[in-house]
Motif scaffolding. Structure first.
Motif, PDB file in Angstrom:
ATOM      1  N   ILE A  81       1.065  -1.300  -0.332  1.00 17.52           N
ATOM      2  CA  ILE A  81       0.097  -0.128  -0.107  1.00 17.52           C
ATOM      3  C   ILE A  81       1.040   1.395  -0.150  1.00 17.52           C
ATOM      4  O   ILE A  81       1.797   1.334   0.787  1.00 17.52           O
ATOM      5  CB  ILE A  81      -1.002   0.196   1.162  1.00 17.52           C
ATOM      6  CG1 ILE A  81      -1.834  -0.965   1.014  1.00 17.52           C
ATOM      7  CG2 ILE A  81      -1.832   1.582   0.911  1.00 17.52           C
ATOM      8  CD1 ILE A  81      -2.712  -1.549   2.368  1.00 17.52           C
ATOM      9  N   PRO A  82       0.791   1.805  -1.100  1.00 16.33           N
ATOM     10  CA  PRO A  82       1.645   3.109  -1.159  1.00 16.33           C
ATOM     11  C   PRO A  82       1.636   4.145   0.027  1.00 16.33           C
ATOM     12  O   PRO A  82       0.169   4.160   0.526  1.00 16.33           O
ATOM     13  CB  PRO A  82       1.562   3.852  -2.844  1.00 16.33           C
ATOM     14  CG  PRO A  82      -0.050   3.793  -2.879  1.00 16.33           C
ATOM     15  CD  PRO A  82      -0.212   1.671  -1.747  1.00 16.33           C
ATOM     16  N   ASP A  83       1.927   5.440   0.304  1.00 21.24           N
ATOM     17  CA  ASP A  83       1.925   6.373   1.082  1.00 21.24           C
ATOM     18  C   ASP A  83       0.769   7.394   0.441  1.00 21.24           C
ATOM     19  O   ASP A  83       0.745   7.773  -0.116  1.00 21.24           O
ATOM     20  CB  ASP A  83       3.082   7.216   1.365  1.00 21.24           C
ATOM     21  CG  ASP A  83       3.706   6.188   2.250  1.00 21.24           C
ATOM     22  OD1 ASP A  83       3.619   5.572   2.606  1.00 21.24           O
ATOM     23  OD2 ASP A  83       5.645   6.970   2.284  1.00 21.24           O
ATOM     24  N   VAL A  84      -0.554   7.934   1.321  1.00 25.33           N
ATOM     25  CA  VAL A  84      -0.942   8.383   1.285  1.00 25.33           C
ATOM     26  C   VAL A  84      -0.164   9.905   0.921  1.00 25.33           C
ATOM     27  O   VAL A  84       0.029  10.577   2.397  1.00 25.33           O
ATOM     28  CB  VAL A  84      -2.574   8.564   1.965  1.00 25.33           C
ATOM     29  CG1 VAL A  84      -3.557   9.940   1.266  1.00 25.33           C
ATOM     30  CG2 VAL A  84      -2.928   6.987   2.560  1.00 25.33           C
ATOM     31  N   ALA A  85      -0.654  11.267   0.688  1.00 27.98           N
ATOM     32  CA  ALA A  85      -0.220  12.208   0.367  1.00 27.98           C
ATOM     33  C   ALA A  85      -0.685  13.250   0.936  1.00 27.98           C
ATOM     34  O   ALA A  85      -2.123  12.379   1.254  1.00 27.98           O
ATOM     35  CB  ALA A  85      -0.173  13.156  -1.574  1.00 27.98           C
ATOM     36  N   GLU A  86      -0.747  14.101   2.100  1.00 28.08           N
ATOM     37  CA  GLU A  86      -1.175  14.911   3.374  1.00 28.08           C
ATOM     38  C   GLU A  86      -1.370  15.434   2.516  1.00 28.08           C
ATOM     39  O   GLU A  86      -0.869  17.192   2.814  1.00 28.08           O
ATOM     40  CB  GLU A  86      -0.575  15.209   4.644  1.00 28.08           C
ATOM     41  CG  GLU A  86      -0.099  12.372   5.383  1.00 28.08           C
ATOM     42  CD  GLU A  86       0.225  13.432   6.066  1.00 28.08           C
ATOM     43  OE1 GLU A  86       0.210  14.309   6.671  1.00 28.08           O
ATOM     44  OE2 GLU A  86       0.097  12.395   6.931  1.00 28.08           O
ATOM     45  N   THR A  87      -2.841  15.914   1.690  1.00 25.52           N
ATOM     46  CA  THR A  87      -2.694  17.850   0.745  1.00 25.52           C
ATOM     47  C   THR A  87      -4.112  18.161   1.863  1.00 25.52           C
ATOM     48  O   THR A  87      -3.698  19.196   0.633  1.00 25.52           O
ATOM     49  CB  THR A  87      -3.099  17.030  -0.736  1.00 25.52           C
ATOM     50  OG1 THR A  87      -4.162  15.983  -0.600  1.00 25.52           O
ATOM     51  CG2 THR A  87      -2.133  16.181  -0.863  1.00 25.52           C
ATOM     52  N   GLU A  88      -4.160  18.338   2.414  1.00 19.45           N
ATOM     53  CA  GLU A  88      -5.234  18.236   3.278  1.00 19.45           C
ATOM     54  C   GLU A  88      -4.514  19.798   4.452  1.00 19.45           C
ATOM     55  O   GLU A  88      -4.046  19.720   4.439  1.00 19.45           O
ATOM     56  CB  GLU A  88      -6.105  17.935   4.200  1.00 19.45           C
ATOM     57  CG  GLU A  88      -7.144  16.855   3.151  1.00 19.45           C
ATOM     58  CD  GLU A  88      -8.524  17.551   2.425  1.00 19.45           C
ATOM     59  OE1 GLU A  88      -8.041  18.883   2.824  1.00 19.45           O
ATOM     60  OE2 GLU A  88      -8.695  17.046   1.353  1.00 19.45           O
ATOM     61  N   VAL A  89      -5.553  20.801   4.761  1.00 23.44           N
ATOM     62  CA  VAL A  89      -4.361  21.883   4.810  1.00 23.44           C
ATOM     63  C   VAL A  89      -5.240  22.144   7.172  1.00 23.44           C
ATOM     64  O   VAL A  89      -4.938  23.206   7.787  1.00 23.44           O
ATOM     65  CB  VAL A  89      -5.901  23.337   4.790  1.00 23.44           C
ATOM     66  CG1 VAL A  89      -4.791  23.098   3.264  1.00 23.44           C
ATOM     67  CG2 VAL A  89      -6.788  23.731   4.478  1.00 23.44           C
TER      68      VAL A  89
END
Length: 213
Positions: free
Chosen positions: A42-50
């Motif tokens: 499972i790849p890392d999830v980009a934390e794109t929220e603020v």
């Protein structure tokens, strides 16, 4: 029969801490807590929220969808009042973007901590107030995400103290006991007052209802 719940983090410090907290919070629930590292594909999830809640939701939804299991995630960080709430969601990368997991994490922590102390070097004690903030999110397949938040207030010290902890723990002096940094607390003492402890304690009834335990 036990119910598996996966923790949506690759951070082994967090896995260790959250397993301790959940063992106390869910001591009478038959849960099997597994880490994201048990699912290496499972790849890392980009934390794109603020927001903390937004990033935690991204991680929990992604891991639940990939594994088919209920997933618990948290996103947390340090909010310093005189810095307008920063580092906030950028706490883990305050000194810049970093690559490489594992042993490099300690170097990242030291760089982040050193930069923050530099930025606050001339700030007097009365203006060094801060809080650790945590958003915990539970995602059960086919259901809406549920969020709970926790925090612990304190101030930023002038020099690191203590070895039991990670991140900004060695410079965070909680209001609960202003004689020590969080890194000078035992695991049990820290979990009793910490932002993660508070957030996941608030999740207990949610876990019971959502998992029908």
């Amino acid at each position: 029969m036990s119910r598996r719940v996966v923790l949506a983090t690759q951070n082994e410090h967090k896995v260790y801490e959250l397993r301790q907290i959940l063992a106390e919070v869910c001591r009478d629930l038959d849960l099997e807590i597994v880490g994201a590292s048990d699912f290496p594909d499972i790849p890392d999830v980009a934390e794109t929220e603020v927001t903390f809640a937004g990033n935690a939701r991204l991680k929990a939804e992604a891991l639940s969808a990939a594994t088919g299991l209920p997933a618990l995630a948290d996103d947390s960080g340090l909010a310093v009042d005189v810095l307008g709430g920063c580092p906030g969601v950028f706490s883990a990368r305050w000194s810049g973007s970093h690559a490489g997991p594992g042993a490099a994490r300690a170097d990242k922590d030291r760089a982040n901590l050193s930069l923050l102390l530099e930025q606050l070097a001339d700030v007097p004690d009365q203006h060094r107030s801060a809080a650790f903030v945590c958003a915990a999110v539970l995602v059960v397949p086919g259901r809406e995400a549920i969020t709970r938040e926790g925090r612990v207030t304190g101030r930023i010290g002038h020099t690191p103290r203590g070895t039991n902890g990670f991140g900004y723990d060695p410079i965070f002096v909680p209001d609960h006991d202003p004689s020590r940094t969080l890194a000078e607390f035992t695991d049990t003492e820290k979990n009793a007052i910490s932002h993660r402890g508070n957030a996941f304690r608030a999740m207990e009834s949610v876990l019971r209802d959502a998992l029908a335990l």
